[in-house]
Design an enzyme around this catalytic site. Sequence first.
Site, PDB file in Angstrom:
ATOM      1  CG  HIS A 138      -2.322  -1.002   0.985  1.00 59.18           C
ATOM      2  ND1 HIS A 138      -2.538  -1.552   0.056  1.00 59.18           N
ATOM      3  CD2 HIS A 138      -2.675  -1.766   2.087  1.00 59.18           C
ATOM      4  CE1 HIS A 138      -3.706  -2.197   0.235  1.00 59.18           C
ATOM      5  NE2 HIS A 138      -3.469  -2.679   1.475  1.00 59.18           N
ATOM      6  CG  HIS A 212      -7.322  -0.808   2.709  1.00 60.21           C
ATOM      7  ND1 HIS A 212      -7.966  -1.595   3.768  1.00 60.21           N
ATOM      8  CD2 HIS A 212      -6.565  -1.760   2.253  1.00 60.21           C
ATOM      9  CE1 HIS A 212      -7.206  -2.638   3.877  1.00 60.21           C
ATOM     10  NE2 HIS A 212      -6.448  -2.822   2.777  1.00 60.21           N
ATOM     11  CD  GLU A 342      -8.025  -3.710  -0.354  1.00 58.43           C
ATOM     12  OE1 GLU A 342      -6.942  -3.427  -0.771  1.00 58.43           O
ATOM     13  OE2 GLU A 342      -8.061  -4.698   0.296  1.00 58.43           O
TER      14      GLU A 342
END
Length: 378
Positions: A138, A212, A342
């Site tokens: 991420h 997220h 996501e």
Amino acid sequence: MKYLSMIGLAAMLAGSYACSQKPTQEPIKEESKLMIKAEQVAEHAGQPVFRYILDNGTMQVELSNYGGLITKIIVPDKDGKKENVALTFDTVEEYLTKDNPFFGATAGRVANRIGGAKFELDGKTYELAKNNGNNTLHGGKEGFNKKVWTPETYTNDSTVGVKMSYLSVDGEEGYPGNLQTTLWMELTEGNTLRIRFEGSTDQKTILNLTNHTYFNLGGIKRDVLDHEFQFWADAYTPVDDELIPTGEVKDVTGTPFDFRTPKVLGDQIAANAGGFDHNMVMKMEPSDEMKHFVRVRHPESGRVMDMYSDNVGVQFYTGNFLSKFAGAEGKTYDKHWGFCLESQNWPDAINHDNFPSPILNPGEKYEHTIEYKFSVEK
């Protein structure tokens, strides 16, 4: 506490931004109930941090320009009872000081994992932070979820939202190029939370942005094993022990990943040795088509969430690593207390030639739209 009225906002923003809005599918009501409230709650790195509330009279979405966060989604059940359905903290300020598993965050530059925390572009190897075992996750140690975005509120006849921008400079977290990113988070009159991303760069780079949020349509009273899921996906990408894709694209037929008809999550998790953290293949090639990705239903509350996107995949995560986490309202979030959908490019795509490319070149525009539409079934 200072709130901005819709009348004031409309006067400030008339003309320039409304003209750039994409047309929406929802009918325009004669009297709109759309409202936005804005409150500065903190400062971070010398920049103001705001809490926003988007309200359409039926549901509310709370968000912040810190991390491009969605902090609450408050929707009614079949009896009209409104509850938050997003895992969160009690306040935006807590995100500045407490670690969390990317609750509601904008993930970037590259969402999901990059195997070995490195990639190659035009013969040059770029080394990234190893913040997830031997891999990067991420965006690295200080990803987009920890940046203060420059915000601008807006409204038109059928939506209300916040436009945010962030410049990621060349070399940030190891990625090449000065990357200009714009994020829109908006609520429509038709109970749709719409998230839009745009990006441009001055050097060849890679980009994969998503949101997220952890959802729990039951109002976060227990786990989500009683939720029903349907994915319009014929394939998925298997992963190794570190959750890095193997490079295979596998048919879901005869596997626990076959959600092409509605399935109870608990049954599928039991068949898949404990949970999901996998990319569901929604398209084999990129296109502008907005596709119905997922439908989630919580029978007890009657809440339904339909997800649409123009991207090629969706990471389906079932909160496998949540454990005794102190969340909002004194609740303790445990394993499988939330799920993430996501929308994004396939994970580790830069290291797999057969995956859709995450490369963004100068002169190109990255565009990505996600919609979460909420409704009830009685």
